[in-house]
Design a protein around this motif. Structure first.
Motif, PDB file in Angstrom:
ATOM      1  N   LEU A 163       0.902  -0.978   0.130  1.00 50.71           N
ATOM      2  CA  LEU A 163       0.030   0.206  -0.050  1.00 50.71           C
ATOM      3  C   LEU A 163       0.933   1.383  -0.093  1.00 50.71           C
ATOM      4  CD1 LEU A 163      -2.650  -1.184   2.587  1.00 50.71           C
ATOM      5  CD2 LEU A 163      -3.272  -0.645   0.014  1.00 50.71           C
ATOM      6  N   ARG A 164       2.055   1.319   0.855  1.00 43.84           N
ATOM      7  CA  ARG A 164       2.888   2.551   0.782  1.00 43.84           C
ATOM      8  C   ARG A 164       3.609   2.710  -0.687  1.00 43.84           C
ATOM      9  NH1 ARG A 164       5.435   4.470   5.167  1.00 43.84           N
ATOM     10  NH2 ARG A 164       4.555   4.047   7.311  1.00 43.84           N
ATOM     11  N   GLU A 165       3.459   1.659  -1.333  1.00 41.27           N
ATOM     12  CA  GLU A 165       4.000   1.876  -2.750  1.00 41.27           C
ATOM     13  C   GLU A 165       3.068   2.079  -3.947  1.00 41.27           C
ATOM     14  OE1 GLU A 165       6.170  -0.824  -6.308  1.00 41.27           O
ATOM     15  OE2 GLU A 165       5.956  -1.471  -4.446  1.00 41.27           O
ATOM     16  N   MET A 166       1.808   1.577  -3.459  1.00 44.81           N
ATOM     17  CA  MET A 166       0.849   1.847  -4.412  1.00 44.81           C
ATOM     18  C   MET A 166      -0.041   3.098  -4.204  1.00 44.81           C
ATOM     19  SD  MET A 166       0.681  -0.411  -6.842  1.00 44.81           S
ATOM     20  CE  MET A 166      -1.135  -0.291  -7.551  1.00 44.81           C
ATOM     21  N   LEU A 167      -0.244   3.635  -3.156  1.00 43.62           N
ATOM     22  CA  LEU A 167      -1.177   4.912  -2.979  1.00 43.62           C
ATOM     23  C   LEU A 167      -0.708   5.940  -3.298  1.00 43.62           C
ATOM     24  CD1 LEU A 167      -2.125   4.061   0.961  1.00 43.62           C
ATOM     25  CD2 LEU A 167      -3.826   4.250  -1.149  1.00 43.62           C
ATOM     26  N   PRO A 168       0.541   6.223  -3.542  1.00 40.23           N
ATOM     27  CA  PRO A 168       0.942   7.700  -4.141  1.00 40.23           C
ATOM     28  C   PRO A 168       0.684   7.539  -5.516  1.00 40.23           C
ATOM     29  CG  PRO A 168       2.704   6.911  -2.525  1.00 40.23           C
ATOM     30  CD  PRO A 168       1.799   5.773  -2.691  1.00 40.23           C
TER      31      PRO A 168
END
Length: 254
Positions: A103-108
């Motif tokens: 999620l940290r990778e995909m959210l931005p």
């Protein structure tokens, strides 16, 4: 003159240790020829450790054979099948990033894709404007055509809440994260002289309207679907709710 064939010492030891007929022990030794080297290479362990694990399998197979009243070789095959599945799961667990990391990778990236999207305006028929759900965020009533201009995520506030895991390993759930969002829109020029909490970005946008912007601190909620392969195949914004108001200066810029 009779020829006396010497017995395989490894098979003899295996037969004596695990109560096997010599012929059965010899078959196991032949089938396992080279197994220790292959296991050591595949799993990155020493040859001695591989041999220790093999002998542990033999002991578990003997116990299972006695319990289930099956042959030693049948029990050994069952033990190894279960261990192989377990090892594959361990490898997957060790190499697959956690949901929070994904999620940290995909959210931005997902939020960057939302920039420029219009905010939904509830209403019936021609009065309804489809768009992002910001119904729980207080927006200025005298600003039209509000769109998302920028998203500044606070990933340290990320919360992943799993809802369900299917038989194939697919997970579904929600992710919430705090963010400062900047929104833009258009305000009638005569409204810019009153009390408001927007910034005037371009006063003379046209003869009647000014281009304005404003900020809100919000919690963004996303629907998440992730298969067992360790990737997110669906990350969709469900909506936003406001955390606190930001009162921006209403200055003129031309």
């Amino acid at each position: 003159m009779d020829t006396v064939m010497s017995k395989n010492p490894k098979a003899s030891r295996l037969a004596a240790t695990y109560r096997l007929r010599y012929a059965e022990a010899l078959a196991v030794i032949r089938e396992d020829s080279g197994l220790a080297h292959a296991m050591a290479t595949k799993r990155g362990i020493s040859l001695a450790e591989a041999e220790r694990q093999i002998h542990k399998q033999y002991a578990e197979a003997r116990e299972r054979a006695d319990r289930d009243e099956v042959s030693f070789r049948t029990a050994l095959a069952e033990v190894r099948s279960e261990l192989e599945i377990s090892h594959e799961v361990d490898e997957l667990t060790n190499t697959t990033p956690s949901m929070e990391e994904l999620l940290r990778e995909m959210l931005p990236q997902t939020c960057d894709g939302l920039v420029g999207e219009q905010i939904e305006v509830p209403g019936e028929d021609n009065y309804h404007v489809p768009g992002l759900d910001f119904a729980e965020v207080e927006l200025p009533r005298n600003v039209d055509e509000i769109s998302l201009s920028a998203v500044d995520l606070d990933l340290d506030t990320l919360v992943w809440t799993p809802a369900e895991r299917y038989e194939d390993g697919t997970q579904v759930g929600t992710a919430e994260v705090n963010a400062h969002v900047t929104l833009d829109g258009f305000m009638a020029k005569y409204d810019t002289y009153g009390d408001h909490d927007v910034e005037i970005w371009t006063f003379d946008w046209n003869d009647h309207m000014s281009y304005v912007g404003f900020g809100r601190d919000v919690v963004l909620e996303f629907q998440v679907t992730a298969p067992v392969t360790g990737a997110i195949d669906n990350l969709a914004l469900v909506g936003a709710r406001e955390t606190r108001r930001l009162l921006g200066p209403h200055h003129l810029s031309t």
